[in-house]
Design a protein around this motif. Structure first.
Motif, short mmCIF file in Angstrom:
data_model
loop_
_atom_site.label_atom_id
_atom_site.label_comp_id
_atom_site.label_asym_id
_atom_site.label_seq_id
_atom_site.Cartn_x
_atom_site.Cartn_y
_atom_site.Cartn_z
N SER A 271 0.81 -1.22 0.00
CA SER A 271 0.00 0.00 0.00
C SER A 271 0.84 1.27 0.00
N GLU A 272 2.12 1.20 0.47
CA GLU A 272 2.92 2.41 0.63
C GLU A 272 4.05 2.55 -0.39
N SER A 273 4.52 1.46 -0.97
CA SER A 273 5.69 1.51 -1.86
C SER A 273 5.28 1.37 -3.32
N TYR A 274 6.08 1.97 -4.21
CA TYR A 274 5.87 1.82 -5.65
C TYR A 274 6.59 0.59 -6.20
N LEU A 275 7.43 -0.08 -5.37
CA LEU A 275 8.10 -1.34 -5.72
C LEU A 275 8.90 -1.23 -7.02
N GLY A 276 9.69 -0.18 -7.12
CA GLY A 276 10.55 -0.02 -8.29
C GLY A 276 9.90 0.69 -9.46
N PHE A 277 8.57 0.90 -9.43
CA PHE A 277 7.88 1.62 -10.48
C PHE A 277 7.95 3.12 -10.19
N SER A 279 5.53 5.30 -10.53
CA SER A 279 4.27 5.86 -10.03
C SER A 279 3.33 4.73 -9.62
N ARG A 280 2.32 5.08 -8.87
CA ARG A 280 1.29 4.11 -8.47
C ARG A 280 0.56 3.58 -9.71
N LYS A 281 0.37 4.44 -10.71
CA LYS A 281 -0.35 4.02 -11.92
C LYS A 281 0.40 2.89 -12.62
N ASN A 288 -2.44 -5.42 -12.83
CA ASN A 288 -3.69 -5.72 -13.54
C ASN A 288 -3.47 -6.50 -14.84
N ILE A 289 -2.22 -6.92 -15.12
CA ILE A 289 -1.99 -7.79 -16.29
C ILE A 289 -2.78 -9.08 -16.13
N GLY A 290 -2.87 -9.54 -14.91
CA GLY A 290 -3.65 -10.74 -14.56
C GLY A 290 -4.09 -10.62 -13.12
N SER A 291 -3.83 -11.66 -12.35
CA SER A 291 -4.12 -11.59 -10.91
C SER A 291 -2.91 -12.10 -10.14
N ILE A 292 -2.64 -11.44 -8.98
CA ILE A 292 -1.52 -11.82 -8.11
C ILE A 292 -2.10 -12.20 -6.76
N LYS A 293 -1.92 -13.47 -6.40
CA LYS A 293 -2.44 -13.93 -5.11
C LYS A 293 -1.29 -14.25 -4.17
N ILE A 294 -1.53 -14.04 -2.86
CA ILE A 294 -0.52 -14.31 -1.84
C ILE A 294 -1.05 -15.42 -0.95
#
Length: 366
Positions: A271-277, A279-281, A288-294
């Motif tokens: 929720s807080e990091s852009y993870l190397g991207f 921007s948030r977009k 949203n390419i597919g689905s990511i489950k944990i």
């Protein structure tokens, strides 16, 4: 070079020709610091060993500081910056901001303590005055209660006489009701006998029908067991605990294991990091390419399942970025807890150093 941009656009008036000459790196990173503290933060070494190291890093290009709608500091790096130095600089900003916020909180607490002591003195005087008023009122109430008590006793005696009269009257009524109740009980028993006879006749008439219904019920049970067996043989889902995510078998899925164990910290990082991207977009477009489950596995750690048109190397990089941010979050929480322990033990902090591995080394005076 650093530029502060409170209300400037991202273009900053630079021509595309000039920007292309100086910019092999162009990335914007969101920090955890408040924009209002940036000048104070930049007074330190900001994660580097010395001011000279910091200046050398700044001279690799242009840095632009600007706030978002929540006044959270963002930093744009344009120039010959490497990823490790950028990470050191951003971690240094977050570290210096936490330290400033922590000391600011202590100073505010001392001021509040002094104000509270003054309030306590005034409150004691007010309470003393109230106590004197209370004693005076209590004296008046005692006198009033004595009068009320005497009046109560008079009324109570009158009421007791009336109650006694009503009790005698009620006893007479109860005697009459008891007699009526015995008669009604006899009638009820007769009705009960008639009911039992009717039930026996009804059971005889419906005995043959009951056998047919029982046979139908057995057939339905057999059909239900047959359907249940077919369902279990074609079930594509694993039996797992309620707090695990059920993942449908999919040959196109990419499953990447991690050593992460705390789901709340994972959610905080997402929720807080852009993870190397940048921007948030961009981050959301990747997600949203597919689905990511944990999904938590049997070892107690979490697996990341990518379902859709994901590139395996990019999916691994995504999990690695989450792991890095997870470690920083653990480090920050541990740092704050250590500061609290130092304060509780009445010890003083002599120095704080961030080494090349981004570890924080604290020197404490005991």
């Amino acid at each position: 070079m650093s530029i502060h941009l409170k209300n400037a656009s991202i273009g900053f008036g630079l021509s595309m020709e000039l920007l292309s000459k100086i910019a092999s790196t162009d990335i914007t990173i969101r920090t955890k610091a408040n924009y209002d503290y940036i000048d104070k933060i930049l007074e330190g070494t900001v994660g580097f060993k010395s001011k000279n190291d910091l200046h050398q890093f700044q001279n690799n290009g242009m840095m632009y500081f600007f706030p978002d709608n929540n006044n959270i500091l963002h930093v744009r790096f344009v120039g010959e910056y490497n990823e490790k130095d950028i990470r050191t600089f951003v971690n240094g900003i977050n570290y210096e901001y936490n330290k400033i916020a922590y000391h600011s909180k202590n100073n505010n607490n001392q001021s509040l303590k002094s104000q509270e002591e003054k309030k306590i003195k005034l409150e004691k005087k007010r309470i003393q005055k109230m106590e004197e008023e209370r004693l005076n009122i209590e004296k008046q109430l005692k006198q009033k209660k004595m009068k009320e008590y005497n009046e109560f006793q008079r009324k109570n005696n009158t009421l007791q006489s009336e109650i006694k009269f009503e009790e005698e009257k009620l006893q007479k009524i109860n005697n009459r009701i008891s007699s009526d109740f015995l008669e009604e009980s006899k009638k009820l028993k007769e009705i009960q006998r008639e009911k039992e006879l009717l039930e026996k006749e009804f059971l005889k008439e419906n005995e043959s029908k009951s056998k047919e219904l029982l046979e139908e019920e057995i057939k339905l049970k057999e059909k239900e067991l047959e359907l249940k067996e077919k369902y279990e043989n074609n079930n594509f889902y694993d039996n797992i605990d309620d707090d695990l995510i059920v993942v449908e078998d999919n040959s196109n899925s990419i499953i990447i294991s991690s050593n992460l164990t705390d789901k709340t910290i994972i959610d905080s990082v997402l929720s807080e990091s852009y993870l190397g991207f940048s921007s948030r977009k961009e981050l959301e477009e990747f997600q949203n390419i597919g689905s990511i489950k944990i999904n938590r596995n049997s070892a107690g750690t979490y697996d990341f399942i990518f379902a859709g048109e994901y590139d395996e190397s990019r999916a691994k990089k995504y999990v690695e970025d989450i792991t890095d941010e997870y470690a920083l979050e653990i480090q920050e929480r541990t740092y704050l807890k250590v500061l609290e322990k130092i304060k509780e033990k009445d010890m003083s902090l002599e120095s704080e150093i961030i080494d090349k591995e981004n570890s924080i080394v604290l020197t404490i005076n005991i």
